[in-house]
Scaffold this motif. Structure first.
Motif, mmCIF file in Angstrom:
data_model
loop_
_atom_site.group_PDB
_atom_site.id
_atom_site.type_symbol
_atom_site.label_atom_id
_atom_site.label_comp_id
_atom_site.label_asym_id
_atom_site.label_seq_id
_atom_site.Cartn_x
_atom_site.Cartn_y
_atom_site.Cartn_z
ATOM 1 N N GLY A 83 4.169 7.404 15.125
ATOM 2 C CA GLY A 83 4.548 6.760 16.383
ATOM 3 C C GLY A 83 4.326 7.617 17.617
ATOM 4 O O GLY A 83 4.725 7.244 18.724
ATOM 5 N N ALA A 84 3.668 8.774 17.447
ATOM 6 C CA ALA A 84 3.411 9.640 18.607
ATOM 7 C C ALA A 84 2.451 8.967 19.583
ATOM 8 O O ALA A 84 2.513 9.187 20.801
ATOM 9 C CB ALA A 84 2.838 10.981 18.144
ATOM 10 N N VAL A 85 1.542 8.163 19.034
ATOM 11 C CA VAL A 85 0.603 7.386 19.864
ATOM 12 C C VAL A 85 0.468 5.995 19.242
ATOM 13 O O VAL A 85 0.865 5.775 18.090
ATOM 14 C CB VAL A 85 -0.805 8.039 19.919
ATOM 15 N N GLY A 86 -0.142 5.082 19.997
ATOM 16 C CA GLY A 86 -0.266 3.713 19.513
ATOM 17 C C GLY A 86 -1.554 3.440 18.756
ATOM 18 O O GLY A 86 -1.649 2.477 18.004
ATOM 19 N N SER A 87 -2.574 4.286 18.953
ATOM 20 C CA SER A 87 -3.862 4.025 18.320
ATOM 21 C C SER A 87 -4.657 5.324 18.222
ATOM 22 O O SER A 87 -4.349 6.313 18.896
ATOM 23 C CB SER A 87 -4.670 3.024 19.155
ATOM 24 N N ARG A 88 -5.713 5.291 17.377
ATOM 25 C CA ARG A 88 -6.622 6.439 17.299
ATOM 26 C C ARG A 88 -7.200 6.771 18.684
ATOM 27 O O ARG A 88 -7.287 7.932 19.074
ATOM 28 C CB ARG A 88 -7.802 6.095 16.382
ATOM 29 N N ASP A 89 -7.599 5.722 19.400
ATOM 30 C CA ASP A 89 -8.207 5.947 20.720
ATOM 31 C C ASP A 89 -7.251 6.697 21.645
ATOM 32 O O ASP A 89 -7.660 7.591 22.380
ATOM 33 C CB ASP A 89 -8.601 4.608 21.368
ATOM 34 N N GLU A 90 -5.986 6.303 21.585
ATOM 35 C CA GLU A 90 -5.005 6.962 22.455
ATOM 36 C C GLU A 90 -4.831 8.430 22.031
ATOM 37 O O GLU A 90 -4.699 9.323 22.879
ATOM 38 C CB GLU A 90 -3.658 6.222 22.388
ATOM 39 N N ALA A 91 -4.841 8.676 20.714
ATOM 40 C CA ALA A 91 -4.699 10.055 20.225
ATOM 41 C C ALA A 91 -5.833 10.929 20.756
ATOM 42 O O ALA A 91 -5.617 12.062 21.200
ATOM 43 C CB ALA A 91 -4.676 10.075 18.698
ATOM 44 N N PHE A 92 -7.059 10.385 20.734
ATOM 45 C CA PHE A 92 -8.205 11.149 21.243
ATOM 46 C C PHE A 92 -8.090 11.345 22.756
ATOM 47 O O PHE A 92 -8.270 12.454 23.259
ATOM 48 C CB PHE A 92 -9.526 10.450 20.871
ATOM 49 N N ALA A 93 -7.788 10.253 23.465
ATOM 50 C CA ALA A 93 -7.770 10.329 24.929
ATOM 51 C C ALA A 93 -6.696 11.289 25.430
ATOM 52 O O ALA A 93 -6.912 12.034 26.382
ATOM 53 C CB ALA A 93 -7.555 8.928 25.507
ATOM 54 N N LYS A 94 -5.533 11.282 24.768
ATOM 55 C CA LYS A 94 -4.422 12.097 25.282
ATOM 56 C C LYS A 94 -4.382 13.502 24.689
ATOM 57 O O LYS A 94 -3.906 14.437 25.345
ATOM 58 C CB LYS A 94 -3.084 11.409 24.988
ATOM 59 N N PHE A 95 -4.866 13.642 23.440
ATOM 60 C CA PHE A 95 -4.633 14.927 22.770
ATOM 61 C C PHE A 95 -5.867 15.604 22.173
ATOM 62 O O PHE A 95 -5.926 16.825 22.131
ATOM 63 C CB PHE A 95 -3.612 14.739 21.630
ATOM 64 N N LEU A 96 -6.823 14.825 21.662
ATOM 65 C CA LEU A 96 -7.819 15.437 20.779
ATOM 66 C C LEU A 96 -9.201 15.657 21.391
ATOM 67 O O LEU A 96 -10.014 16.404 20.836
ATOM 68 C CB LEU A 96 -7.956 14.593 19.493
ATOM 69 N N ASN A 97 -9.482 15.021 22.508
ATOM 70 C CA ASN A 97 -10.803 15.198 23.120
ATOM 71 C C ASN A 97 -10.886 16.551 23.838
ATOM 72 O O ASN A 97 -9.864 17.159 24.144
ATOM 73 C CB ASN A 97 -11.074 14.066 24.115
ATOM 74 N N PRO A 98 -12.135 17.027 24.110
ATOM 75 C CA PRO A 98 -12.280 18.277 24.866
ATOM 76 C C PRO A 98 -11.477 18.202 26.162
ATOM 77 O O PRO A 98 -11.450 17.180 26.834
ATOM 78 C CB PRO A 98 -13.786 18.328 25.160
ATOM 79 N N GLY A 99 -10.772 19.293 26.465
ATOM 80 C CA GLY A 99 -9.962 19.342 27.684
ATOM 81 C C GLY A 99 -8.530 18.887 27.474
ATOM 82 O O GLY A 99 -7.684 19.073 28.341
#
Ligand SMILES: [Zn+2]
Ligand SMILES: [Zn+2]
Length: 289
Positions: A144-160
Motif C-alpha cells: 500500500g505504499a503506492v497505488g501502482s507500478r507506475d506510481e512506484a517508478f515515478a515517485k521512487f524508482l526512476n533516475p533522480g
C-alpha cells in the motif's frame, strides 16, 4: 497477418508464464509474436512448445539493457543464437548488475520511510531470470505504499528519485555488435520513448553503419508526431520499421497484445537479415537469478 514483435513474460517483468502468453497472443488474433524478455532467452523453450500447440509463430528475441553515454537504451534482438559465448557473458554481467542493486534500492527506500525487504522482493520475483525494479514496485503496491507500478517508478524508482541506484548496462555499440555476431537482428526499442534526446538521426546513422537494422516506431510511448518523424528517419537510413505492444501482462496498462503491429513486409526483412537459425530448445538453458 498480425505481427507483434515485443512482449514480456514473468521470466523478466511481465506477469504471464511464457506458455500463457502464447495462448493469449493466439486468442488476441496474432499470427506471429516475439518473446523479448529483458536480457534473457530463458522463456524460449516453454514459449516454443506452447506456440507449436496453438499454431502461432514464435520469434525468439530479447530486450537488452544498454547505454549510450548516460542514456539508457533498450535494444531488441531477434533470431539470435542464445548460446553465443560473448553474448552470454554480456547478458550475465547485465543480470548480475540488476540482481546486485536490489539490496541497495531497499536500503534507500527504507531510508525514506518505505519498508521493503529483500526477502519480499525475491518472493515477488518468483521464477524471473533477474530480480529488478518492477518486482520492488510490486511489493510497494502490495504493502500500500503506492497505488501502482507506475506510481512506484515515478515517485521512487526512476533516475533522480530517492530509490534509484545505477547499474551496469552494456554499451549500445557493443550490444549491436554482439547481436550481429550471434546471427541476430538488432532493433532499437521505443527509441524516443524514455531517452528522446540521445538518439538523433545523426547518432542513428552512426549506429546503422555498425550494424543496427531497425527501429521500433509504433509504440505506446511515441506520439503520432514522433512516429512520423522516426518513420522518415528509418526510410532515410534503410532501417526496418517495427510496431509492437511491449505487453507486460497486468504489469503495465495500455499495452494490450497487438495494440501496435509490424507490417508483414518489414517482418520479412527481419527474417531475411537473420543469419543464425536459433534453437529455441533446451540449448537456451534457463538462468535463474
Ligand atoms: Zn523497453
Ligand atoms: Zn519491453
Amino acid at each position: 497477418m498480425r505481427i507483434d514483435l515485443h512482449t514480456h513474460s514473468f521470466v523478466s517483468d511481465g506477469t504471464d508464464a511464457p506458455a500463457d502468453l502464447m495462448r493469449e497472443a493466439k486468442a488476441a488474433g496474432l499470427d506471429v509474436v516475439a518473446l523479448t524478455d529483458h536480457d534473457t532467452a530463458a522463456g524460449w523453450p516453454e514459449a516454443q512448445r506452447a506456440a507449436d500447440e496453438v499454431g502461432i509463430t514464435l520469434v525468439p528475441g530479447m530486450e537488452i539493457s544498454t547505454r549510450l553515454g548516460s542514456a539508457s537504451v533498450h535494444l531488441l534482438a531477434y533470431l539470435l543464437d542464445p548460446v553465443h559465448p560473448p553474448l552470454v557473458a554480456a547478458l550475465d554481467r547485465i543480470l548480475d548488475g540488476r540482481n546486485g542493486r536490489v539490496p541497495a534500492i531497499c536500503a534507500q527506500l527504507r531510508a525514506v520511510g518505505v519498508d521493503v525487504t529483500e526477502e519480499d522482493v525475491r518472493r515477488s520475483a518468483g521464477d524471473a531470470a533477474a530480480t529488478g525494479r518492477p518486482h520492488i514496485a510490486d511489493v510497494m503496491v502490495a504493502t500500500g505504499a503506492v497505488g501502482s507500478r507506475d506510481e512506484a517508478f515515478a515517485k521512487f524508482l526512476n533516475p533522480g528519485r530517492p530509490g534509484y541506484v545505477r547499474r551496469y548496462a552494456c554499451p549500445l555499440e557493443e550490444a549491436i555488435g554482439l547481436v550481429g555476431q550471434a546471427g541476430g537482428v538488432p532493433v532499437i526499442a521505443h527509441p524516443w520513448g524514455r531517452a528522446p534526446g540521445a538518439l538523433t538521426e545523426e547518432t542513428l546513422a552512426g549506429l546503422t553503419a555498425i550494424g543496427l537494422r531497425g527501429l521500433e516506431v509504433d509504440h505506446q510511448e511515441h506520439s503520432p508526431q514522433a512516429r512520423q518523424t522516426l518513420r522518415g528517419i528509418a526510410r532515410n537510413l534503410g532501417l526496418v520499421v517495427t510496431g509492437s505492444s511491449d505487453h507486460h501482462g497486468t504489469g503495465k496498462v495500455d499495452h494490450d497484445l497487438g495494440c501496435h503491429t509490424t507490417d508483414p513486409d518489414e517482418y520479412e526483412r527481419i527474417l531475411a537479415l537473420a543469419t543464425s537459425a536459433p534453437s529455441t530448445g533446451s540449448a537456451a538453458a534457463p538462468r535463474r537469478g
